[in-house]
Write a protein that holds these residues in place. Structure first.
Motif, PDB file in Angstrom:
ATOM      1  N   GLU A 149       1.193  -1.262   0.162  1.00  0.00           N
ATOM      2  CA  GLU A 149      -0.262   0.273  -0.045  1.00  0.00           C
ATOM      3  C   GLU A 149       0.456   1.136  -0.135  1.00  0.00           C
ATOM      4  OE1 GLU A 149      -1.730   3.571   1.705  1.00  0.00           O
ATOM      5  OE2 GLU A 149      -0.750   2.437   2.867  1.00  0.00           O
ATOM      6  N   ARG A 150       1.590   0.996   0.912  1.00  0.00           N
ATOM      7  CA  ARG A 150       2.906   2.352   1.191  1.00  0.00           C
ATOM      8  C   ARG A 150       3.477   2.285  -0.315  1.00  0.00           C
ATOM      9  NH1 ARG A 150       4.883   1.281   5.464  1.00  0.00           N
ATOM     10  NH2 ARG A 150       6.866  -0.091   4.668  1.00  0.00           N
ATOM     11  N   GLU A 151       3.996   1.501  -0.922  1.00  0.00           N
ATOM     12  CA  GLU A 151       4.642   1.616  -2.709  1.00  0.00           C
ATOM     13  C   GLU A 151       3.994   1.589  -3.453  1.00  0.00           C
ATOM     14  OE1 GLU A 151       8.740   0.821  -5.035  1.00  0.00           O
ATOM     15  OE2 GLU A 151       7.704   1.102  -2.287  1.00  0.00           O
ATOM     16  N   LEU A 152       2.543   1.997  -3.363  1.00  0.00           N
ATOM     17  CA  LEU A 152       1.492   2.284  -3.899  1.00  0.00           C
ATOM     18  C   LEU A 152       1.286   3.475  -4.228  1.00  0.00           C
ATOM     19  CD1 LEU A 152      -1.016  -0.631  -4.797  1.00  0.00           C
ATOM     20  CD2 LEU A 152       0.654  -0.329  -5.896  1.00  0.00           C
ATOM     21  N   ARG A 153       1.062   3.869  -2.686  1.00  0.00           N
ATOM     22  CA  ARG A 153       0.721   5.243  -2.824  1.00  0.00           C
ATOM     23  C   ARG A 153       1.993   6.517  -2.781  1.00  0.00           C
ATOM     24  NH1 ARG A 153       1.474   7.029   2.323  1.00  0.00           N
ATOM     25  NH2 ARG A 153       1.352   5.168   3.613  1.00  0.00           N
ATOM     26  N   THR A 154       3.736   5.857  -2.750  1.00  0.00           N
ATOM     27  CA  THR A 154       3.938   6.800  -2.779  1.00  0.00           C
ATOM     28  C   THR A 154       4.716   6.602  -3.746  1.00  0.00           C
ATOM     29  OG1 THR A 154       5.591   5.283  -2.131  1.00  0.00           O
ATOM     30  CG2 THR A 154       4.829   7.096   0.072  1.00  0.00           C
ATOM     31  N   GLN A 155       4.467   5.854  -5.361  1.00  0.00           N
ATOM     32  CA  GLN A 155       5.375   5.262  -6.256  1.00  0.00           C
ATOM     33  C   GLN A 155       4.561   5.528  -7.221  1.00  0.00           C
ATOM     34  OE1 GLN A 155       8.784   6.096  -6.192  1.00  0.00           O
ATOM     35  NE2 GLN A 155       8.845   6.029  -4.096  1.00  0.00           N
ATOM     36  N   VAL A 156       2.981   5.341  -7.639  1.00  0.00           N
ATOM     37  CA  VAL A 156       2.427   5.140  -8.760  1.00  0.00           C
ATOM     38  C   VAL A 156       1.756   6.524  -8.839  1.00  0.00           C
ATOM     39  CG1 VAL A 156       0.111   4.282  -9.774  1.00  0.00           C
ATOM     40  CG2 VAL A 156       1.677   2.710  -8.128  1.00  0.00           C
ATOM     41  N   ILE A 157       1.804   7.118  -9.846  1.00  0.00           N
ATOM     42  CA  ILE A 157       0.477   8.063 -10.720  1.00  0.00           C
ATOM     43  C   ILE A 157      -0.187   7.776 -11.585  1.00  0.00           C
ATOM     44  CG2 ILE A 157       2.646   9.888 -10.002  1.00  0.00           C
ATOM     45  CD1 ILE A 157       3.248  10.126 -12.828  1.00  0.00           C
ATOM     46  N   GLN A 158      -1.415   8.258 -12.107  1.00  0.00           N
ATOM     47  CA  GLN A 158      -1.997   8.366 -13.495  1.00  0.00           C
ATOM     48  C   GLN A 158      -1.883   9.514 -14.008  1.00  0.00           C
ATOM     49  OE1 GLN A 158      -5.380   8.934 -10.320  1.00  0.00           O
ATOM     50  NE2 GLN A 158      -6.311   6.972 -11.839  1.00  0.00           N
ATOM     51  N   ALA A 159      -1.607   8.960 -15.123  1.00  0.00           N
ATOM     52  CA  ALA A 159      -1.361   9.491 -16.172  1.00  0.00           C
ATOM     53  C   ALA A 159      -2.393   9.830 -17.467  1.00  0.00           C
ATOM     54  CB  ALA A 159       0.066   9.851 -16.528  1.00  0.00           C
ATOM     55  N   ARG A 160      -3.243  10.823 -17.613  1.00  0.00           N
ATOM     56  CA  ARG A 160      -3.102   9.942 -19.268  1.00  0.00           C
ATOM     57  C   ARG A 160      -3.148  11.136 -20.417  1.00  0.00           C
ATOM     58  NH1 ARG A 160      -8.386  14.065 -19.615  1.00  0.00           N
ATOM     59  NH2 ARG A 160      -7.989  15.431 -18.398  1.00  0.00           N
ATOM     60  N   GLU A 161      -3.818  11.122 -21.701  1.00  0.00           N
ATOM     61  CA  GLU A 161      -3.359  11.744 -22.754  1.00  0.00           C
ATOM     62  C   GLU A 161      -3.686  12.761 -23.107  1.00  0.00           C
ATOM     63  OE1 GLU A 161      -0.944  10.641 -26.361  1.00  0.00           O
ATOM     64  OE2 GLU A 161      -1.884   9.468 -26.346  1.00  0.00           O
ATOM     65  N   ILE A 162      -3.738  14.459 -23.185  1.00  0.00           N
ATOM     66  CA  ILE A 162      -4.893  15.282 -23.035  1.00  0.00           C
ATOM     67  C   ILE A 162      -4.822  15.854 -24.571  1.00  0.00           C
ATOM     68  CG2 ILE A 162      -5.091  15.904 -20.949  1.00  0.00           C
ATOM     69  CD1 ILE A 162      -2.949  17.751 -21.433  1.00  0.00           C
ATOM     70  N   LYS A 163      -3.886  14.799 -25.541  1.00  0.00           N
ATOM     71  CA  LYS A 163      -3.669  15.178 -27.044  1.00  0.00           C
ATOM     72  C   LYS A 163      -2.746  14.696 -27.123  1.00  0.00           C
ATOM     73  CE  LYS A 163      -0.718  20.407 -26.666  1.00  0.00           C
ATOM     74  NZ  LYS A 163      -1.459  21.302 -27.167  1.00  0.00           N
ATOM     75  N   PRO A 164      -2.093  13.956 -28.895  1.00  0.00           N
ATOM     76  CA  PRO A 164      -1.040  13.056 -28.642  1.00  0.00           C
ATOM     77  C   PRO A 164      -0.301  13.853 -28.759  1.00  0.00           C
ATOM     78  CG  PRO A 164      -2.274  13.972 -30.726  1.00  0.00           C
ATOM     79  CD  PRO A 164      -3.101  14.956 -29.346  1.00  0.00           C
ATOM     80  N   GLY A 165       0.829  13.000 -28.033  1.00  0.00           N
ATOM     81  CA  GLY A 165       2.212  13.483 -26.971  1.00  0.00           C
ATOM     82  C   GLY A 165       2.420  14.233 -26.096  1.00  0.00           C
ATOM     83  N   VAL A 166       0.704  15.146 -25.188  1.00  0.00           N
ATOM     84  CA  VAL A 166       0.579  15.594 -24.062  1.00  0.00           C
ATOM     85  C   VAL A 166       0.476  14.464 -22.947  1.00  0.00           C
ATOM     86  CG1 VAL A 166       0.414  17.833 -23.439  1.00  0.00           C
ATOM     87  CG2 VAL A 166       1.627  17.661 -25.589  1.00  0.00           C
ATOM     88  N   PHE A 167       0.193  14.366 -22.117  1.00  0.00           N
ATOM     89  CA  PHE A 167       0.267  14.445 -21.099  1.00  0.00           C
ATOM     90  C   PHE A 167      -0.507  14.419 -19.614  1.00  0.00           C
ATOM     91  CE2 PHE A 167       2.351  10.978 -23.719  1.00  0.00           C
ATOM     92  CZ  PHE A 167       1.426   9.313 -23.502  1.00  0.00           C
ATOM     93  N   GLU A 168      -1.245  14.269 -19.052  1.00  0.00           N
ATOM     94  CA  GLU A 168      -1.389  15.085 -17.893  1.00  0.00           C
ATOM     95  C   GLU A 168      -1.436  13.860 -17.011  1.00  0.00           C
ATOM     96  OE1 GLU A 168      -4.585  18.090 -16.194  1.00  0.00           O
ATOM     97  OE2 GLU A 168      -5.648  15.742 -16.070  1.00  0.00           O
ATOM     98  N   ALA A 169      -0.479  14.342 -15.635  1.00  0.00           N
ATOM     99  CA  ALA A 169       0.109  13.592 -14.147  1.00  0.00           C
ATOM    100  C   ALA A 169      -0.737  13.927 -13.355  1.00  0.00           C
ATOM    101  CB  ALA A 169       1.514  13.332 -13.901  1.00  0.00           C
ATOM    102  N   LYS A 170      -1.208  12.773 -12.589  1.00  0.00           N
ATOM    103  CA  LYS A 170      -2.244  13.615 -11.453  1.00  0.00           C
ATOM    104  C   LYS A 170      -1.177  12.730  -9.997  1.00  0.00           C
ATOM    105  CE  LYS A 170      -6.234  11.299  -9.470  1.00  0.00           C
ATOM    106  NZ  LYS A 170      -7.412  10.791 -10.030  1.00  0.00           N
TER     107      LYS A 170
END
Length: 103
Positions: free
Chosen positions: A45-66
């Motif tokens: 849980e700690r590893e997931l919470r501190t190391q994983v980020i979500q990213a989605r492509e908002i336009k070709p080649g440009v990603f937004e990280a959460k």
């Protein structure tokens, strides 16, 4: 729920894995074994919470990280082509395994 917020596929996969592990180990009765499994779950849980980020492509080649307040943020050191050691016999260092064998 926080780590995979809004990602139904990841939430479903996480739920299935948690249920699978619980069902696989529900017969365990030894206190030390249960404590070890709880520690493993907390570490995951700690590893997931501190190391994983979500990213989605908002336009070709440009990603937004959460990221969230728990995400580990490290300094990004720019590449410096002048920091590379030249490929000459004098400047080559032996690897650390070779050095430890010679000691």
């Amino acid at each position: 729920m926080k780590i995979f917020s809004g990602d139904e596929r990841a939430l479903t996969a996480a739920r299935l894995k948690i249920n699978e592990e619980f069902n696989k180990n529900k017969h365990v009765k030894e206190e030390d074994a249960i404590k070890a499994m709880i520690k493993l779950a907390e570490d995951v849980e700690r590893e997931l919470r501190t190391q994983v980020i979500q990213a989605r492509e908002i336009k070709p080649g440009v990603f937004e990280a959460k990221v969230n307040e728990d995400t580990v943020m490290l300094d990004n050191v720019p590449f410096d082509e002048h920091a590379v050691i030249e490929n000459s016999p004098k400047s080559r260092r032996s690897c650390c395994q070779s050095e430890s064998k010679s000691k």
